[in-house]
Enzyme design. Structure first.
Site, PDB file in Angstrom:
ATOM      1  N   GLY A  55     -81.556  61.664  14.443  1.00  0.00           N
ATOM      2  CA  GLY A  55     -81.818  62.837  15.277  1.00  0.00           C
ATOM      3  C   GLY A  55     -81.295  62.586  16.672  1.00  0.00           C
ATOM      4  N   GLU A  57     -75.043  57.136   4.990  1.00  0.00           N
ATOM      5  CA  GLU A  57     -74.683  58.336   4.218  1.00  0.00           C
ATOM      6  C   GLU A  57     -73.213  58.721   4.346  1.00  0.00           C
ATOM      7  OE1 GLU A  57     -76.491  58.202   6.937  1.00  0.00           O
ATOM      8  OE2 GLU A  57     -76.177  59.903   8.266  1.00  0.00           O
ATOM      9  N   ASP A  65     -73.756  81.219  -6.722  1.00  0.00           N
ATOM     10  CA  ASP A  65     -75.221  81.123  -6.740  1.00  0.00           C
ATOM     11  C   ASP A  65     -75.859  82.207  -7.610  1.00  0.00           C
ATOM     12  OD1 ASP A  65     -74.654  79.183  -4.928  1.00  0.00           O
ATOM     13  OD2 ASP A  65     -75.304  80.310  -3.171  1.00  0.00           O
ATOM     14  N   LYS A  80     -75.590  72.995  -3.116  1.00  0.00           N
ATOM     15  CA  LYS A  80     -74.448  73.732  -3.681  1.00  0.00           C
ATOM     16  C   LYS A  80     -73.740  72.944  -4.785  1.00  0.00           C
ATOM     17  CE  LYS A  80     -71.973  77.510  -2.934  1.00  0.00           C
ATOM     18  NZ  LYS A  80     -72.583  78.808  -2.598  1.00  0.00           N
TER      19      LYS A  80
END
Ligand code: XMP
Length: 510
Positions: free
Chosen positions: A55, A170, A226, A366
């Site tokens: 953050g 990541e 979707d 997604k």
């Protein structure tokens, strides 16, 4: 059956969804919750482990977001990443300080033997982006990695199973990051890897069958991935009790309406109502030039038509929506400014009289939705479609929209897309389309003067659509595309290629 779950507490870094995706890719289900989520809510998920994300804050800032101490009494492993590591160490009694030098970019790092890294001491590289760092780790912690300027590049308390890493595991630039995350999930948290697309399909269909038993169900189908996946999942569960409404507002790309109809009516044998309402939308949009006004009109008219159809069909009490996980995540950071109001069908339930709205994909990212789509046998051209804005070609015809301008754009856009796809160039491009500008220029054709439209081609590479670069299309191919368009499409006499990055431009022109 509930999947083993990892809870990610979101401290607001831009790439936190990427950590969540990495965890899912490792076949472990995870949820991203705001950093200040109620501890009871976290407990209710029965997490196998907690990850504190990065953050932008500094732990000493007046309003710094800090994890609830109770997180460290749950008896489960905790991994803090970047700010997540600093805030964990701060809360547990360590000391955080400004580093002598801001560490940013690819850095050499020495990994020490530990449950996170295994093996002997290893020199490798990682991605860093920080100003503060852990100067003194809390009691019980030892250093597990170091860089030239950061002696605590990773810390651990193996007794309590608390780990912190200052680098970003990541991102691709940390080559050992994926292995490290897997070790945390499997060796340290004891996950078994029970999150699979096949398993999701089976369980989702079974639970939809149960939930929707005895109901008539409606789904607004846009032809996007979707809503298509949500519709096919539901159809698998309840068959003819599902009716899909496919609203063709005439703002789709050439032949797209027919392709969508063929897939769902013929391949899947669904109850499908196609509503052709191009004229109605064109009338509403007549004379409108301002992009945000176009979006609002299309959004509102979409609801009107859908509402009318729902009334006409008259017997449906549940609405299926293709909402996906990124739409429901409440971010830990400050909300971003609205640059464009992205139109989708999210407003439907408020104005309509459904007993319930069911969102079968609300926990999926997604890429997982796409994997589910392929598993369900939806054709690749639908599943792997590039994003297409809800207001469709309305925001790619600059200025006023007319039937003729739409026709010109559809023809030119079809040539551009076909050439990129046939030549294999499309594979390396994330989004490509043509834009019909509102500008005319002088040209010459045969012996005559022309005064016709300027067409712009846009093709970008991007990973998240927040930033983008223009794609390097070979000049020969651009030449061929330009020649074909000016020869084959009436009223275009000039073609330009957009070489602007986002920012400062956006991907779409409106
Ligand atoms: P921009 O133009 O903001 O686009 O750089 C980023 C991504 O969002 C898509 N986009 C939209 N999608 N409704 C949508 O559903 C919209 O109004 C809209 N405007 C832009 C755009 O195609 C790109 O993928």
């Amino acid at each position: 059956m509930k999947n083993e779950t990892i809870v990610l507490l979101d401290f607001g870094a831009q790439y936190n969804q990427l950590i969540a995706r990495r965890v899912r890719e490792a076949n472990v289900y995870c949820e991203l919750l705001p950093w200040n989520s109620d501890i009871e809510k976290i407990k209710a998920l029965e997490p196998k482990g907690i990850i504190l994300t990065g953050g932008p804050a500094s732990v000493y800032a007046p309003d710094a977001p800090l994890p609830d101490k109770a997180v460290f009494s749950l008896g489960v492993p905790v991994l803090g990443i970047c700010y997540g590591m600093q805030s964990m160490c701060h809360v547990l009694g360590g000391k955080i300080a400004k580093a002598e030098k801001r560490e940013y970019g690819k850095k050499d790092i020495v990994l020490k033997p530990s449950p996170l890294f295994l093996g002997p001491e290893t020199k490798t590289t990682c991605w860093m982006s920080h100003t503060d760092q852990v100067e003194t780790a809390p009691a019980g912690f030892v250093s597990a990695a170091r860089t030239e300027t950061c002696p605590n590049a990773a810390v651990m308390d193996t007794e309590r199973r608390f780990f912190g890493v200052q680098f970003h595991p990541e991102v691709e630039h940390t080559p050992f990051g994926g292995d490290m995350l897997r070790r945390f999930l499997y060796d340290i948290c004891g996950c078994s890897g029970d999150w699979h697309v096949g398993g999701f399909v089976k369980e989702c269909v079974a639970s939809l069958r149960e939930e929707l038993k005895g109901h008539k169900v409606l789904c607004a189908l846009s032809g996007g991935v979707d809503s298509s996946v949500a519709a096919v999942l539901t159809h698998k569960a309840i068959g003819k009790d599902l009716t899909c409404v496919f609203l063709d507002h005439g703002l789709l790309r050439r032949d797209e309406g027919d392709q969508v109809e063929a897939v769902f009516r013929k391949d899947f044998d669904m109850e499908l109502v196609r509503v052709n309402c191009e004229e109605r939308f064109l009338q509403k949009l007549a004379g409108v030039r301002e992009p945000e006004e176009k979006r609002k009109i299309i959004g509102a008219e979409f609801i009107n038509v859908f509402e009318e159809e729902a009334k006409r069909l008259g017997r449906c009490d549940i609405l299926i929506q293709g909402t996906i996980y990124p739409d429901v995540i409440e971010s830990g950071g400050p909300s971003a400014q609205v640059i464009k109001s992205h139109h989708n069908v999210g407003g439907l339930p408020e104005v309509m009289d459904f007993k319930a709205v069911v969102e079968p994909l609300r926990n999926l990212f997604k890429d997982e939705v796409r994997a589910v789509g392929l598993e369900l046998g939806i054709p690749e051209f639908l599943v792997n479609r590039q994003p297409f804005p809800g207001p469709g070609l309305a925001v790619r015809v600059i200025g006023e929209i007319t039937a003729e301008k739409l026709r010109i754009l559809k023809d030119a856009d079809a040539i551009f897309r076909a050439e990129l796809e046939e030549n294999g160039a499309a594979k390396a491009i994330d989004q490509y389309f043509a834009v019909l500008t509102d500008m005319r220029s002088v040209g010459v054709m045969g012996d005559g003067r022309t005064y016709d439209y300027l067409l712009a081609l846009r093709a970008v590479t991007t990973t998240d659509f927040m930033t983008a670069d223009w794609a390097d299309i070979p000049h020969d191919l651009l030449r061929k595309i330009s020649n074909r368009i000016t020869n084959e499409v009436d009223h275009i006499n000039r073609v330009v290629y957009d070489i602007t990055q986002k920012p400062p431009a956006t991907i779409e022109w409106e």
